[in-house]
Scaffold this active site. Structure first.
Site, PDB file in Angstrom:
ATOM      1  CB  CYS A 175      -1.008  -0.312   0.687  1.00 53.97           C
ATOM      2  SG  CYS A 175      -1.675   1.493   1.653  1.00 53.97           S
ATOM      3  CB  CYS A 179      -3.312   2.596  -1.493  1.00 50.47           C
ATOM      4  SG  CYS A 179      -3.653   0.811  -0.615  1.00 50.47           S
ATOM      5  CE  LYS A 210      -4.818   3.417  -5.859  1.00 52.23           C
ATOM      6  NZ  LYS A 210      -6.001   2.123  -6.268  1.00 52.23           N
ATOM      7  CE1 TYR A 264      -7.587  -4.172  -7.036  1.00 48.66           C
ATOM      8  CE2 TYR A 264      -6.242  -2.178  -7.106  1.00 48.66           C
ATOM      9  CZ  TYR A 264      -6.562  -3.301  -6.615  1.00 48.66           C
ATOM     10  OH  TYR A 264      -5.690  -3.708  -5.696  1.00 48.66           O
ATOM     11  CD  GLU A 282      -6.733   1.778  -8.735  1.00 49.66           C
ATOM     12  OE1 GLU A 282      -7.594   2.395  -8.479  1.00 49.66           O
ATOM     13  OE2 GLU A 282      -6.137   1.775  -9.124  1.00 49.66           O
ATOM     14  CG  HIS A 288     -28.642  22.066  -4.550  1.00 49.83           C
ATOM     15  ND1 HIS A 288     -28.031  21.124  -4.984  1.00 49.83           N
ATOM     16  CD2 HIS A 288     -28.837  23.215  -4.863  1.00 49.83           C
ATOM     17  CE1 HIS A 288     -28.272  22.056  -6.356  1.00 49.83           C
ATOM     18  NE2 HIS A 288     -28.913  23.300  -6.232  1.00 49.83           N
ATOM     19  CD  GLU A 314     -27.888  17.045  -5.148  1.00 45.68           C
ATOM     20  OE1 GLU A 314     -29.071  17.586  -4.108  1.00 45.68           O
ATOM     21  OE2 GLU A 314     -26.965  18.399  -5.837  1.00 45.68           O
TER      22      GLU A 314
END
Lengths: 531, 459
Positions: A95, A100, A103, A237, A241, A506, A511
């Site tokens: 990681c 992670c 990346k 992925y 990515e 908003h 939302e």
């Protein structure tokens, strides 16, 4: 629940222990001459440490630190076998060093390139595109990683966790031996041992030149120079990515896929992810498999592949070829056969129970190395912490691996939690589920006239009065941030009607999740309009 | 039938169908905030390897033109939607003349009369003025800012509302010299610990604050686009005054309901005489049975677009669709789009202490450093998360607060979770998404009551 095979293995290991007489070599560095010392083994209290963790990544570090916080004597071993290219790194695991962290930082760099283009529309007097300096970015990213390596060293020190930078393997079920880079041998004994050695990228076995000329994610983040025109092989992925941010830097990038993208993920979403990438500059070679890799004199690579769609071999020239065809668990060098820890026959990952116990009673495993678990940092961390609490903190709490949220940080991000539509259909039947969906346009895309065709949300619910949410899928900016809170909602057993009662914030993209009302079943067009 | 009419602002600004949110609120505000964020992104991008000239200027007209074009498309969209649904739309000012009858006056002064079985008042609010010499003549408000045809230049923002801070924030973000004049506290009604952090961050990033002052006189020094104004301000704690010159003075001291001049007294609708707001029951009904009210005009309800939308929809369903569902105003989330964004749902710490008493609540808190800020060299120990739990109810989460990037996106899901009865245990049991800002809420361990430090040391 421990599988019968595992229980049997545990029993035989215990009987071997009671008959064994073992020797321990003093750790190098001590002044007394090395000589064998008999020690009663297999009995708690006879070992040097309460806990030995093998693997200093997300899971291993979390487990070691938590155990130390209970006042236990803890040691951790971490060692990085250099990649075929020679890349290596410090404490922290995948990681921090090659996963992670770098990346997401490179993804962010690519997003900032997009921001440069947007800025122009919002009145900033800057040219819509600017050159990208790989070296400057890579140095900044690598420096941050090194600060994290350092931070982990300090945290271990603060807790008196002994850190060994050695490559460990089992001598017997309470003893692990390792050699430092300089070749010095060390033996460590512990009452409990946790295996957390993670995985490394796979190289294809059947492609000539794969190891000699190709790189993997292990190398990409540590490259000093730009990879240039790149072919990323794989549909994982990791592949998407990396291809995503390389395209974002203005590099000529191609993804080669054998069949479907993001296997295991919701396929409708996966296709939207690749559609977006394709319409934003990433090239795709679909239904192609690699044949061989050769190097020219000018260091460029000649790539040969088979195109299954047209049924012929094709070639191309690239500066870099990166393999992203899966990862292999780091179990081979541990000498697990010696102690009877059983592996899954296909994946070679370690078989564990719900309490992370292996087939040997006092040996546990967590993280990417374990069979049937998500390969994610936060699950490894939590598994490590809970394991330490069960071993030393009188806790009985087990990990809950259900409904773990995740995000794929492709150029258009994909966040999800719970079941894919396919899996929900498989479990409950098409008539048993209701799928709400909507295409939406983030407000920030309006002024820049960005294409929002793939900005899409899908909520898979149980049909009927309850309408409990089985899965939520969000494709759009800041997908990770959007999904996190909803993952909490799903943990609380959220239903569609509870979601509808939640007032939106908003203007945000999130939302739109609370506004979902069009079902797939209705056949109505799913494009949201309005304010 | 819908009657919509915009009385031009004192400086003559007007706009089309859609109300405050679309024309002079949420939409242009967020777009200008985005413009400012992009300015910050430009700075960050150089640390990530992007190479371009250091000094980048911002062009106000380019930005406002783009934003106004988008707003126009929304105005148009609303006209089309009403037509599609056969709703009669009149661009006229409506006033009650007698029960069940209104007079509608259009821009040309022509009067038309309409009768209806039921009425819904949704006239919203407009910015308040100070009532001092020069305010209406020379000051602008949010009504004018978003379509101002020239760059406002050196700006004084008067007020401590979220409108004041959001506007000051993006004006500074696009490179303008901005001062905020505050009478007392920031963001009244919001969590004060967070309000102060928002102010501190803005100050650190170039916004000047004049705390405990109020303007007493605005004078025109020179006309222009922008002109030059002299502002005289009085300290609230003594007799000192300060004088300063600005190009623009933006008033953001609050909003007044548009309920005074619509003949409500003729039909007996009670309003709060002081505030102009309309009290309603839990079905949005006023004291006159056939007259309802929704949105910003309501007393003691959040002044938010999504709340108004939801209330309006549910009201229509109850009146005409045979439905019973009422609008749920509990735990309505919101976000303040200041340079450092603030998302929240539920109670502030002060309100929680008032309602539940200190011993019955537990506050968990942490700083966090967004990964994207590390390489960009942006401040650590600045972004902040806080949850307030009710110890007497299974550590139920009664307040959620996040200060950091994409705060609105982070907060939305947690608001849904709170609707489902989120507890601290459930937060702890949930696995975070890595690397994100939102994941910090799944690993919060330190309580305020423990007194332990929350300063981050890395990783």
């Amino acid at each position: 629940m421990v599988a019968p095979a595992v229980a049997l293995a545990a029993a035989s290991a215990a009987s071997r222990r009671s008959w064994r007489r073992l020797f321990r070599w003093r750790a190098p560095g001590s002044r007394a001459p090395c000589r064998p010392v008999c020690t009663a083994r297999g009995l708690p209290g006879g070992n040097e440490y309460d806990l030995l963790v093998i693997g200093g990544g997300s899971g291993g570090l979390a487990c070691a630190k938590e155990a130390a916080d209970f006042g236990k004597k803890v040691a951790i071993m971490d060692y990085v076998v250099p990649s075929p290219r020679g890349t290596s790194w410090g404490l922290g695991g995948t990681c921090v060093n090659v996963g992670c962290i770098p990346k997401k930082l490179m993804h962010q760099a690519a997003l900032l390139g997009g921001a440069l283009e947007d800025a122009h529309h919002y009145g900033w007097d800057v040219a819509p595109s600017a050159p990208h300096n790989w070296q400057q970015m890579a140095t900044a990213v690598q420096n941050h990683i090194k600060s994290l390596n350092w931070g982990h060293r300090v945290q271990l020190q603060e807790r008196n966790v002994k850190y060994f930078n050695i490559h460990g393997s089992f001598v017997d079920d309470h003893t692990v031996r390792g050699f430092t880079k300089a070749g010095k041998e060390t033996l460590v004994t512990a009452d409990h041992i946790v295996l957390a050695t993670g995985g490394r990228p796979r190289y294809p076995e059947d492609v000539e030149g794969a190891k000699e000329y190709g790189i993997t994610s292990d190398d990409l983040f540590w490259l000093k120079k730009s990879p240039g025109k790149t072919l990323v092989v794989g549909a994982s992925y990791v592949s998407l990515e990396c291809a995503g941010f390389l395209t974002g830097f203005g590099l000529d990038t191609t993804v080669m896929m054998r069949s479907i993208p993001l296997r295991g993920f919701d396929q409708q979403m996966a296709l939207l992810v690749t559609d977006y990438m394709e319409s934003h500059g990433t090239k795709f070679l679909k239904y192609c498999t690699m044949r061989k890799l050769e190097k020219f004199e000018d260091q460029r690579l000649q790539v040969t592949w088979h195109n299954h769609e047209v049924g012929r071999e094709e070639t191309g020239v690239f500066d870099t070829v990166m393999w992203a065809v899966g990862r292999v668990p780091e179990t081979r060098h541990l000498n697990l056969e010696k102690v009877g820890v059983t592996l899954h026959p296909d994946s070679q990952k370690i078989l564990v129970s719900a309490s992370e116990a292996t087939s040997v009673a006092h040996i546990y495993a967590i993280g990417d190395i374990t069979e049937g678990r998500p390969e994610l940092t936060p699950t490894a961390i939590m598994a490590g912490k809970l394991l330490a609490r069960r071993l030393f903190g009188h806790s009985a709490e087990l990990m809950d691996y259900d409904n773990v949220a995740t995000t794929v940080f492709t150029p258009l991000e994909y966040g999800c939690v719970g079941l894919s539509e396919e899996e929900a259909e498989r479990r409950y039947g098409q008539e048993g589920i209701e799928v709400y969906h909507a295409y939406y346009k983030p407000l920030e895309f309006t002024v820049t006239e960005r294409d929002s065709s793939q900005c899409y949300i899908k909520m898979v619910c149980l049909r009927g009065e309850d309408q409990r949410i089985l899965g939520l899928h969000f494709l759009g900016p800041n997908a990770g941030e959007v999904i996190q809170g909803f993952a909490l909602g799903i943990k609380c057993g959220a239903t569609y009607s509870q979601m509808k009662k939640t007032v939106g914030i908003h203007p945000t993209s999130a939302e739109e999740v609370t506004k979902l009302w069009i079902t797939k079943r209705s056949g109505l067009p799913a494009t949201v309009t309005g304010c | 039938m819908v009657l919509d009419f915009v009385k031009p602002s004192p400086l003559g600004t007007s706009w089309g169908l859609g109300g405050t949110c679309v024309n002079v609120g949420c939409i242009p505000k967020k777009l200008m905030h985005q413009a400012a964020l992009l300015g910050q992104a430009l700075k960050d991008s150089r640390k990530f390897g992007w190479e371009y000239e250091e000094q980048v200027k911002h062009n106000w007209e380019t930005m406002t033109e783009a934003i106004q074009n988008h707003i126009c498309s929304l105005n148009w969209g609303y006209r089309v939607t009403l037509r599609e649904k056969s709703v009669t739309y009149a661009n006229s000012y409506g006033e009650f003349v007698e029960h069940h009858k209104i007079k509608a006056t259009n821009r040309k002064g022509q009067e038309t009369f309409y009768t209806a079985g039921k009425f819904v008042i949704a006239t919203g609010e407009r910015p308040r003025y100070l009532g001092i010499p020069g305010d209406k003549e020379y000051c602008i408000t949010s009504d004018d800012l978003f379509s101002l045809p020239y760059c406002p230049g050196k700006t004084l923002v008067v007020g401590a509302s979220y409108v004041a801070l959001e506007c000051a924030g993006f004006l500074a973000g696009i490179g303008l010299n901005v001062t905020v004049m505050v009478r007392s506290i920031l963001l009244r009604g919001f969590d004060q610990e967070i309000a102060e952090k928002i102010g501190a961050y803005m100050e650190l990033n170039g916004v000047k604050f004049l705390r405990k002052y109020i303007p007493v006189k605005i004078q025109l020094l020179e006309e222009g686009t922008p002109g030059r104004l002299k502002v005289v301000a009085q300290s609230t704690e003594g007799s000192e005054t300060v004088e300063e010159e600005y190009n623009t003075v933006l008033l953001a001291i609050g909003r007044d309901s548009c309920t005074r001049k619509m003949g409500l007294e003729k039909v007996g609708v009670k309003i709060n005489e002081k505030t102009g707001k309309i009290p309603v029951n839990d079905e949005e009904q006023t004291n006159v049975p056939y007259i309802y009210a929704i949105g910003d005009v309501l007393e003691d309800k959040p002044e938010l677009t999504p709340v108004a939308i939801r209330a309006g929809k549910l009201l229509a369903r109850r009146l005409f669709g045979g439905r019973l569902e009422k609008c749920d105003y509990i735990n309505v989330p919101t976000t303040v789009f200041t340079p450092l964004e603030y998302g929240c749902c539920g109670l502030s710490e002060e309100k929680a202490m008032e309602l539940y008493k200190k011993d019955n609540i537990e506050v968990y808190h942490t700083f966090f450093w967004p990964l994207e800020w590390t390489v960009a060299g942006r401040e650590d120990n600045t972004c902040f998360g806080k949850i307030i739990c009710n110890k007497r109810d299974d550590n139920r989460v009664i307040g959620f607060h996040v200060l950091g990037p994409s705060a609105g996106e982070v907060t939305q899901g947690f608001a849904a979770a709170m609707k489902c009865g989120l507890t601290k245990q459930l937060l702890d049991d949930t696995i975070g998404i890595h690397p994100t800002c939102g994941e910090i809420f799944t690993t919060m361990e330190i309580t305020k009551s423990s007194g332990l430090t929350i300063s981050q040391k890395g990783c």
